[in-house]
Write a protein that holds these residues in place. Structure first.
Motif, PDB file in Angstrom:
ATOM      1  N   ASN A   1     -16.112  37.389  78.484  1.00 21.87           N
ATOM      2  CA  ASN A   1     -16.355  38.709  77.522  1.00 21.87           C
ATOM      3  C   ASN A   1     -17.810  38.576  76.819  1.00 21.87           C
ATOM      4  OD1 ASN A   1     -13.585  40.148  77.512  1.00 21.87           O
ATOM      5  ND2 ASN A   1     -12.927  37.869  77.197  1.00 21.87           N
ATOM      6  N   ALA A   2     -18.524  37.794  77.399  1.00 27.27           N
ATOM      7  CA  ALA A   2     -19.921  37.686  76.655  1.00 27.27           C
ATOM      8  C   ALA A   2     -20.720  38.769  76.299  1.00 27.27           C
ATOM      9  CB  ALA A   2     -20.858  36.563  77.579  1.00 27.27           C
TER      10      ALA A   2
ATOM     11  N   GLU B   1     -21.547  39.368  72.110  1.00 27.25           N
ATOM     12  CA  GLU B   1     -23.152  38.966  72.062  1.00 27.25           C
ATOM     13  C   GLU B   1     -23.520  38.961  70.317  1.00 27.25           C
ATOM     14  OE1 GLU B   1     -25.810  37.664  73.213  1.00 27.25           O
ATOM     15  OE2 GLU B   1     -25.095  37.403  75.288  1.00 27.25           O
ATOM     16  N   GLY B   2     -22.876  40.145  69.680  1.00 24.69           N
ATOM     17  CA  GLY B   2     -23.327  40.168  68.152  1.00 24.69           C
ATOM     18  C   GLY B   2     -22.409  39.715  67.248  1.00 24.69           C
TER      19      GLY B   2
ATOM     20  N   SER C   1     -17.161  33.716  62.225  1.00 25.96           N
ATOM     21  CA  SER C   1     -15.919  34.529  62.137  1.00 25.96           C
ATOM     22  C   SER C   1     -14.946  34.646  63.520  1.00 25.96           C
ATOM     23  CB  SER C   1     -16.463  36.126  62.168  1.00 25.96           C
ATOM     24  OG  SER C   1     -17.071  35.918  60.959  1.00 25.96           O
ATOM     25  N   PHE C   2     -15.380  34.538  64.626  1.00 22.71           N
ATOM     26  CA  PHE C   2     -14.695  34.731  65.761  1.00 22.71           C
ATOM     27  C   PHE C   2     -13.710  33.505  65.879  1.00 22.71           C
ATOM     28  CE2 PHE C   2     -14.448  33.257  70.082  1.00 22.71           C
ATOM     29  CZ  PHE C   2     -13.916  34.161  70.725  1.00 22.71           C
TER      30      PHE C   2
ATOM     31  N   MET D   1     -21.531  29.123  75.577  1.00 21.90           N
ATOM     32  CA  MET D   1     -20.945  30.122  76.850  1.00 21.90           C
ATOM     33  C   MET D   1     -21.884  31.137  76.688  1.00 21.90           C
ATOM     34  SD  MET D   1     -18.929  28.645  78.476  1.00 21.90           S
ATOM     35  CE  MET D   1     -19.688  27.001  78.199  1.00 21.90           C
ATOM     36  N   LEU D   2     -22.195  31.842  75.346  1.00 16.41           N
ATOM     37  CA  LEU D   2     -23.165  33.047  75.270  1.00 16.41           C
ATOM     38  C   LEU D   2     -24.445  32.806  76.109  1.00 16.41           C
ATOM     39  CD1 LEU D   2     -22.177  34.791  71.786  1.00 16.41           C
ATOM     40  CD2 LEU D   2     -21.408  35.223  73.976  1.00 16.41           C
TER      41      LEU D   2
END
Length: 73
Positions: free
Chosen positions: A29-30, A34-35, A40-41, A58-59
């Motif tokens: 799901n990169a 991205e933003g 928070s994630f 991973m990004l």
């Protein structure tokens, strides 16, 4: 998407695959992530704050893969 990732990561913990599933979900799901703020994630999906580093890795890997023309099926 966040709920899906949370569920997949927590389900994978039962089979001792939590970090592997976390990596997979972030990589998969990169583009959509991205933003997103790593802290928070991690809070939203219920993983330790230390996973922020893995999120960033991973990004970065996804960006390198795109630059090298590698696509996930």
């Amino acid at each position: 998407m966040i709920d899906e990732i949370r569920r997949a990561v927590h389900d994978a913990a039962l089979g001792n695959q939590k970090i592997a599933m976390f990596h997979f979900q972030v990589l998969k799901n990169a583009a959509a992530l991205e933003g997103v703020d790593p802290e928070s994630f991690c809070r939203e999906i219920g993983v330790p704050k230390t996973y922020q580093t893995e999120f960033r890795k991973m990004l970065s890997l996804a960006r390198v893969m795109r630059q090298q023309g590698v696509r996930l099926a």
